[in-house]
Scaffold this active site. Structure first.
Site, short mmCIF file in Angstrom:
data_model
loop_
_atom_site.label_atom_id
_atom_site.label_comp_id
_atom_site.label_asym_id
_atom_site.label_seq_id
_atom_site.Cartn_x
_atom_site.Cartn_y
_atom_site.Cartn_z
N GLN A 8 46.34 42.59 37.66
CA GLN A 8 47.11 43.34 38.65
C GLN A 8 46.13 44.17 39.46
O GLN A 8 45.26 44.84 38.91
CB GLN A 8 48.12 44.26 37.96
CG GLN A 8 48.98 45.09 38.88
CD GLN A 8 50.23 44.37 39.35
OE1 GLN A 8 50.66 43.41 38.73
NE2 GLN A 8 50.81 44.83 40.44
N GLY A 9 46.26 44.15 40.78
CA GLY A 9 45.44 44.97 41.65
C GLY A 9 46.28 45.76 42.61
O GLY A 9 47.52 45.77 42.53
N PHE A 19 46.81 45.10 45.66
CA PHE A 19 47.57 44.16 46.48
C PHE A 19 48.82 43.69 45.75
O PHE A 19 49.88 43.54 46.32
CB PHE A 19 46.65 42.97 46.81
CG PHE A 19 47.24 41.98 47.77
CD1 PHE A 19 46.96 42.06 49.12
CD2 PHE A 19 48.06 40.95 47.32
CE1 PHE A 19 47.50 41.13 50.00
CE2 PHE A 19 48.60 40.03 48.19
CZ PHE A 19 48.31 40.12 49.55
N VAL A 57 48.05 38.84 40.18
CA VAL A 57 47.30 37.60 40.40
C VAL A 57 47.67 36.63 39.29
O VAL A 57 47.66 36.98 38.11
CB VAL A 57 45.78 37.86 40.40
CG1 VAL A 57 45.02 36.56 40.64
CG2 VAL A 57 45.41 38.89 41.45
N ASP A 63 34.96 47.81 49.08
CA ASP A 63 35.55 47.95 47.74
C ASP A 63 34.78 47.13 46.72
O ASP A 63 35.37 46.43 45.88
CB ASP A 63 37.03 47.52 47.77
CG ASP A 63 37.82 48.09 46.59
OD1 ASP A 63 37.34 49.06 45.98
OD2 ASP A 63 38.89 47.56 46.27
#
Length: 835
Positions: free
Chosen positions: A523-524, A526, A529, A640
């Site tokens: 999880q990010g 955005f 995934v 980043d």
């Protein structure tokens, strides 16, 4: 005349005694000449803790202890003479002739001692602001003994609970017998390392509770650990085979501690200044299911069910009569033997065994460990007749079980998927005619529905492609506004639809089993995934924009525009995208070894990263960064760069990923300014974090932090010293000035033949993290330094952020606390305003 002289002398002695008493209560140190009596205390330098004599509630016995000085509720955190209380107020705490800290009664009998075996001259005991009582020799800074290494029932910030896997020596908590009796109770808590570290609570010598394995971030058997307030834990091994567990929160406004109470429950407590009491934020035992082995072998416990125990599928109660009476300790047994067992017994083998998936489970005790990836983990278990179950966690690896499955629990959230091996007949028990007829009818209806759906999708796809073309070409103005670039519209319009394949939602849903949780890679900022497999057999990684994500169309289109035109060995490859309705997804090549942080900061996997592999990763990242800054057609600032955004392929080659925050520069631009500061705390350069200015040197700063993390094996944002909160940059600078830079090196890679190369990398890292951007080298010079093309390296200047971490002032709230705390983490921050 003699009487007057005697009276004056007595008055003088009284005044001197008062003065000495006042002096003694104000100091934080005890010596042989400066001891304390029952009525006296010492206080730490900052006024946080007191040390002295006390009596527990409903008791007249006297004990030496440490308690909070500024909290209105009297709270003891450590007790010396737990099993030998004083029966009156004649006690003394002093330093003995041989240098031990001792508690004496009125007859000078030793009731408690620090028990140093070697005599020490001129030793002293000091109470620190951390609550740690330390015994020091005449050499400054040398601790001969400390209370943190001999805890009572309380686990405090920056204290270390430990276990030595070679000698079995443990530093662990022990409960009080009762709230009125601090003597050693029946319960203890500490770390147990069989194959994977876990926290255990023992009732005498019997296991009472376990946390589940540590995956380098959380204990996966504690579902509440997904919340922010428990993310302050850190469990690390040293090169001597000792594992250390500590915790620390970035917000120190509210005292927080963990207490093992007399009933054997480990609880997190925090002081609520509003209600003036200690609140409970988390408890290890919340139901009968949390008690170790409640349902016996192969039994699963679910606190939402009645009865709470049931046999896992394919098993039945070993003793049906006891089971029906609510006595589940005998557990369950397999109904049908496995195929491999029948073959070994000489009978007909039959069809092969399979696995039944149990979701959201607390994995059983006594797990083995393997470095195999998920698919190999399944095959290894299937090929081994002794293997009866397996589970896979990206932070741990493969966990097979060859012994009885004990302490299973079904969670309502969290947990992992457990695959239990069953005979084929247990997996395929439905087979009557009625079912076949029903299935046939259903299949017919589905086929008709699919034909209608495919016709509708064919028409919708044409509409979506037209929409995507308009979205890609109309994003120029919006992206231009976001970027502040005058010439960016031309770059955007170069992204042709036919050059970037479009995937449809149905295709990606099928590839990921409808985005099933078992295919989730992480999880990010955005969104989640997922791992997927196309019908062609190609494995892919799908980044799906979360509806609740702070990032949106700008970041999505930014990544499409930036990475669609980039081709480099050390950059992750974008295969295509999907835009349907509210769904926005990016499709990448799949990296089987996930991200660098999953290897680097794990308790076991760093052993797989020897120095050659680490240097290869450092070189690969620098080459990718050079391509972005100098060699690509578009000059790109990543903004980043961090360990979690470095993906590793099957051969552990690095690939830079996540270009959602990247910025494209014009041909003549060297730096830009933004009011929207984005990135990750701990990796941001000072000029960017404080003023919103970014350039190539911003990425160089992030690369320097990453380089020091790779060499040290330590995460910058969770590095804590025993006495003060210090970043990895601060520690590296301290070791540099002390001419002890070798101490920064990860013990796993510390070999004489690589020492010069490692020291050169550390020096390059320090040059990259210098406070002022003008002092930092460019990426091309960094590469020349790493390759020793530049032999004489300049001396680094003091890095930025060497004193304390920059802790985010935003985050999720603690679910069980009235006031939020925040932890040091690696979450990408996207909504901070630059000054």
């Amino acid at each position: 005349m003699e009487l007057v002289r005697s009276t004056n002398l007595s008055a003088l002695l009284v005044l001197l005694s008062c003065f000495c008493l006042q002096f003694g209560s104000a100091t934080d140190t005890i010596t042989a000449a400066k001891f304390i009596n029952d009525s006296e205390t010492i206080i730490s330098k900052g006024g946080d803790f007191k040390l002295g004599f006390f009596s527990p509630p409903n008791s007249t016995d006297r004990y030496v202890g440490i308690w909070y000085a500024e909290i209105s509720v009297f709270t003891v955190v450590w007790v010396a003479n737990r099993n030998n209380p004083l029966k009156n107020s004649s006690g003394i705490l002093t330093i003995s002739e041989v240098g031990n800290l001792v508690v004496l009664d009125g007859q000078q009998k030793v009731l408690w001692s620090s028990n140093l075996t070697n005599s020490v001259v001129n030793s002293s005991a000091q109470l620190l602001d951390s609550g740690n009582l330390v015994l020091q020799g005449n050499t400054t800074g040398t601790f001969l003994w400390e209370s943190f290494q001999h805890p009572s029932d309380t686990f405090m910030e920056n204290m270390k609970i430990s276990t030595d896997v070679r000698t079995g020596k443990k530093v662990q908590l022990t409960s009080w017998k009762s709230p009125s009796d601090p003597s050693i109770g029946n319960f203890s808590a500490g770390i147990e390392v069989r194959n994977i570290p876990e926290i255990f609570i023992w009732n005498d010598s019997n296991t009472y509770w376990r946390s589940g394995p540590w995956n380098s971030k959380i204990f996966i058997g504690v579902p509440d650990m997904v919340s922010v307030y428990l993310d302050g834990f850190n469990l690390v091994p040293d090169n001597d085979g000792t594992f250390y567990l500590s915790f620390s929160f970035s917000n120190e406004s509210f005292p927080t501690k963990f207490v093992l109470n007399a009933q054997g429950n480990l609880q997190q407590t925090y002081f609520d200044t509003g209600d003036d009491h200690w609140g409970i934020g988390w408890s290890a035992l919340n139901s009968d299911c949390d008690v170790y082995g409640k349902c016996g072998a192969f039994g699963s416990c679910n606190s939402q069910n009645s009865p709470i125990c049931s046999c896992i599928p394919g098993f039945e109660p070993k003793n049906r009569e006891e089971w029906n009476r609510g006595n589940w300790t005998s557990g369950c047994v397999r109904r049908r033997p496995l195929q491999c067992e029948r073959v070994n017994n000489g009978s007909d083998g039959g069809k092969k065994d399979g696995f039944l998936k149990l979701t959201m489970m607390k994995v059983p005790d006594l797990a083995d460990w393997s470095s195999a990836l998920e698919e190999k983990c399944r095959n290894q278990c299937l090929e081994n007749c002794s293997c009866i179950a397996y589970a896979y966690d990206s932070g741990i690896g493969c966990m097979p079980w060859t012994r009885s499955l004990i302490d299973l629990q079904k969670f309502s959230s969290g947990g992992v998927d457990l695959y239990v091996r069953l005979a084929y007949s247990e997996l395929d028990k439905k087979g009557n005619v009625k079912v076949i007829v029903t299935v046939t009818v259903i299949v017919g209806v589905i086929c008709i529905g699919i034909c209608i759906y495919l016709l509708w999708r064919c028409m919708a796809n044409q509409k979506e492609k037209r929409k995507m073309r308009m979205l890609l070409f109309d994003t120029g103005e919006a992206y231009k506004k976001f970027s502040g670039e005058d010439n960016l519209e031309d770059n955007v319009n170069q992204v042709k639809l036919q050059e970037l394949p479009l995937f449809n939602l149905q295709e990606l849903a099928s590839a990921t089993n409808n985005f099933h949780q078992s295919n989730k890679l992480g999880q990010g900022g955005f969104g989640p995934v997922y791992r997927g497999k196309l019908s062609s057999g190609q494995e892919i990684a799908i980044k799906r924009l979360s509806r609740v994500s702070r990032q949106g169309q700008e970041e999505f289109m930014n990544e499409v525009v930036v990475i669609s035109k980039l081709q480099h060995w050390n950059l992750v490859k974008l295969l295509g995208c999907c835009v349907e309705g509210e769904e926005k997804m990016l499709v990448y090549e799949y990296m089987p070894n996930k991200s660098l942080d999953a290897f680097l900061f794990d308790s076991i996997k760093p052993k797989l990263l020897d120095w050659r592999r680490r240097f290869n990763i450092i070189e690969g990242v620098s080459r990718g960064l050079l391509y972005l800054h100098r060699d690509s057609r578009l000059k790109i600032i990543h903004r980043d760069l961090k360990a979690s955004n470095i993906l590793l392929d099957e051969e552990l080659n690095p690939k830079i990923s996540d270009f959602g925050l990247a910025r494209i520069f014009g041909g003549n631009e060297d730096q830009a300014n933004t009011k929207r500061v984005v990135g990750t705390y701990g990796y941001m350069s000072p000029e960017y974090a404080m003023e919103g200015r970014f350039s190539e040197k911003s990425d160089v700063f992030s690369f320097g932090v990453l380089l020091l993390e790779i060499v040290s094996g330590r995460r910058n944002s969770s590095f804590y010293d025993d006495e003060q909160d210090m970043s990895l940059l601060g520690f590296a600078w301290k070791m540099w000035n002390a001419d002890n830079i070798v101490a920064l090196t990860d013990p796993i890679i510390r070999e004489p033949c690589f020492e010069m190369e490692i020291l050169r990398c550390i020096r390059v890292g320090l040059l990259c993290v210098q406070e002022f951007a003008k002092d930092r080298p460019s990426v091309s010079i960094v590469i020349s330094m790493l390759k020793s093309e530049i032999i004489d390296l300049p001396l680094p200047k003091q890095p930025a952020f060497t004193e304390r971490h920059i802790a985010p002032n935003a985050g999720s709230c603690q679910p069980n606390l009235s006031t939020s705390k925040y932890s040091v983490n690696n979450v990408t921050v996207t909504m901070v305003q630059g000054r």
